[in-house]
Design a protein around this motif. Sequence first.
Motif, mmCIF file in Angstrom:
data_model
loop_
_atom_site.group_PDB
_atom_site.id
_atom_site.type_symbol
_atom_site.label_atom_id
_atom_site.label_comp_id
_atom_site.label_asym_id
_atom_site.label_seq_id
_atom_site.Cartn_x
_atom_site.Cartn_y
_atom_site.Cartn_z
ATOM 1 N N LEU A 299 -79.384 -10.043 15.974
ATOM 2 C CA LEU A 299 -79.153 -9.519 14.626
ATOM 3 C C LEU A 299 -77.945 -8.586 14.599
ATOM 4 C CD1 LEU A 299 -79.999 -9.195 11.687
ATOM 5 C CD2 LEU A 299 -81.600 -7.404 12.406
ATOM 6 N N VAL A 300 -77.940 -7.571 15.453
ATOM 7 C CA VAL A 300 -76.809 -6.635 15.480
ATOM 8 C C VAL A 300 -75.567 -7.306 16.051
ATOM 9 C CG1 VAL A 300 -75.945 -4.475 16.460
ATOM 10 C CG2 VAL A 300 -78.299 -4.613 15.621
ATOM 11 N N GLY A 301 -75.715 -8.023 17.155
ATOM 12 C CA GLY A 301 -74.578 -8.637 17.818
ATOM 13 C C GLY A 301 -73.854 -9.658 16.974
ATOM 14 N N SER A 302 -74.584 -10.352 16.100
ATOM 15 C CA SER A 302 -73.941 -11.361 15.255
ATOM 16 C C SER A 302 -72.948 -10.718 14.289
ATOM 17 C CB SER A 302 -75.001 -12.152 14.480
ATOM 18 O OG SER A 302 -75.667 -11.332 13.521
ATOM 19 N N HIS A 303 -73.244 -9.510 13.851
ATOM 20 C CA HIS A 303 -72.309 -8.774 12.992
ATOM 21 C C HIS A 303 -71.204 -8.133 13.822
ATOM 22 C CE1 HIS A 303 -74.560 -8.902 9.127
ATOM 23 N NE2 HIS A 303 -75.609 -9.050 9.926
ATOM 24 N N LEU A 304 -71.576 -7.611 14.985
ATOM 25 C CA LEU A 304 -70.604 -6.887 15.807
ATOM 26 C C LEU A 304 -69.510 -7.802 16.339
ATOM 27 C CD1 LEU A 304 -69.692 -4.287 17.134
ATOM 28 C CD2 LEU A 304 -71.316 -4.726 18.989
ATOM 29 N N VAL A 305 -69.862 -9.016 16.763
ATOM 30 C CA VAL A 305 -68.847 -9.900 17.337
ATOM 31 C C VAL A 305 -67.790 -10.274 16.297
ATOM 32 C CG1 VAL A 305 -70.029 -12.115 16.896
ATOM 33 C CG2 VAL A 305 -68.553 -11.864 18.901
ATOM 34 N N LEU A 306 -68.186 -10.377 15.044
ATOM 35 C CA LEU A 306 -67.216 -10.661 13.981
ATOM 36 C C LEU A 306 -66.375 -9.429 13.666
ATOM 37 C CD1 LEU A 306 -69.418 -12.789 11.539
ATOM 38 C CD2 LEU A 306 -67.783 -13.598 13.254
ATOM 39 N N ALA A 307 -66.994 -8.254 13.739
ATOM 40 C CA ALA A 307 -66.250 -7.015 13.494
ATOM 41 C C ALA A 307 -65.205 -6.778 14.578
ATOM 42 C CB ALA A 307 -67.210 -5.836 13.410
ATOM 43 N N LEU A 308 -65.537 -7.124 15.813
ATOM 44 C CA LEU A 308 -64.560 -6.997 16.901
ATOM 45 C C LEU A 308 -63.367 -7.910 16.652
ATOM 46 C CD1 LEU A 308 -66.965 -6.914 19.988
ATOM 47 C CD2 LEU A 308 -65.661 -5.001 19.045
ATOM 48 N N ARG A 309 -63.633 -9.099 16.178
ATOM 49 C CA ARG A 309 -62.547 -10.033 15.834
ATOM 50 C C ARG A 309 -61.629 -9.438 14.775
ATOM 51 N NH1 ARG A 309 -64.592 -14.464 11.892
ATOM 52 N NH2 ARG A 309 -64.635 -12.530 10.683
ATOM 53 N N ASP A 310 -62.235 -8.790 13.764
ATOM 54 C CA ASP A 310 -61.461 -8.286 12.632
ATOM 55 C C ASP A 310 -60.725 -6.980 12.943
ATOM 56 O OD1 ASP A 310 -62.377 -10.440 11.184
ATOM 57 O OD2 ASP A 310 -64.010 -9.329 10.221
ATOM 58 N N HIS A 311 -61.348 -6.109 13.728
ATOM 59 C CA HIS A 311 -60.798 -4.768 13.950
ATOM 60 C C HIS A 311 -60.029 -4.638 15.264
ATOM 61 C CE1 HIS A 311 -62.791 -2.730 10.529
ATOM 62 N NE2 HIS A 311 -63.708 -3.670 10.692
ATOM 63 N N TYR A 312 -60.364 -5.473 16.243
ATOM 64 C CA TYR A 312 -59.685 -5.397 17.542
ATOM 65 C C TYR A 312 -59.285 -6.797 18.009
ATOM 66 C CZ TYR A 312 -61.232 -0.538 17.933
ATOM 67 O OH TYR A 312 -61.418 0.804 17.732
ATOM 68 N N PRO A 313 -58.441 -7.480 17.258
ATOM 69 C CA PRO A 313 -58.089 -8.864 17.592
ATOM 70 C C PRO A 313 -57.336 -9.013 18.905
ATOM 71 C CG PRO A 313 -56.664 -8.042 15.852
ATOM 72 C CD PRO A 313 -57.731 -7.020 16.036
#
Length: 315
Positions: free
Chosen positions: A12-26
């Motif tokens: 649940l948390v990781g599914s959101h976090l992995v996308l946020a990492l893509r967006d904020h730390y490409p």
Amino acid sequence: MPSILLFGASGLVGSHLVLALRDHYPDLTITVFLRNKNLDVYLYETAKVDKVVHGTFDETDKIVALAKTHDIVINVGSSWDVPLCEAIVEGLKQQPNGRKRSLIHMSGTGNFVDKRWTDGAFHADAKVWSDDDPEDMKIINPEMLNGGPDTVVLNAGKDSQIGTYVVFPSGIYGEAAGPVPALGVIQLVFREKAKELGFVPYVGEGSAIFNCLHVKAITPFMLLLLGLALQEDSPQGSVYERCFIIGGQEMPWKTASGAFARSLHAEGVISSPEAKSVKLEEAGAGELPMLMASNMPFVSPRAQRLGYKHEQSEP
């Protein structure tokens, strides 16, 4: 650029976090470790991770080897698994002397329960835990709900070779961002309890305090911790000063149980949309009855100074 090893990308948390990492730390190199072998296309093409490694949490040699080759490990995969945390720590410790290494670990506020009262009622004198009080964090021990892994992580950070950051979120609800309909721990234990008893319980009068937050409130704070790990040349403060409690809406357990009862009834899991009061000994097995029977109040000044803000969401 630093490399990140992420555990829990399909949760649940990781599914959101992995996308946020893509967006904020490409520009960061992202490796994800997970058991599911059906998500590779999604993880490579949508989440834009650099590497997917398949395995289970009991493959400790593989985990040690991966942690040894990454600068930052983020564990949102399990707050319960002691061998997993031990393997992560061992791998980070095996890195060359002088190399900066960090571990961001997600635990839970299930540690912070005042068990002096187990009648399900609100008690104004219940202990209020604070992430700004190192003495409160020093109480963390393996007998607590998530205390086993937390103890491993805190001990690992005491010699300053590993920069450890521990976040304690309250009961997480919401929907996963990826293709797997993953549940948060509180969602899972309520569902299992309903299946076990045939109804959703609460203990006694149900006025004891429960705290919950939406999964979308967690990701921004995890990014704040990552930013801290990236910018600090060496860990600042003691391990207990790198602990953060985050939460959201407070409510009586009776209210929380009622919401879950209506939701699980709508799904056909139980026959009645009404939660039922029971004695503690009638609430069945597992960790949920004790949580329901007790109060778990806390405050988060350290997390708030770092920038944590909770935006209300309907539970």
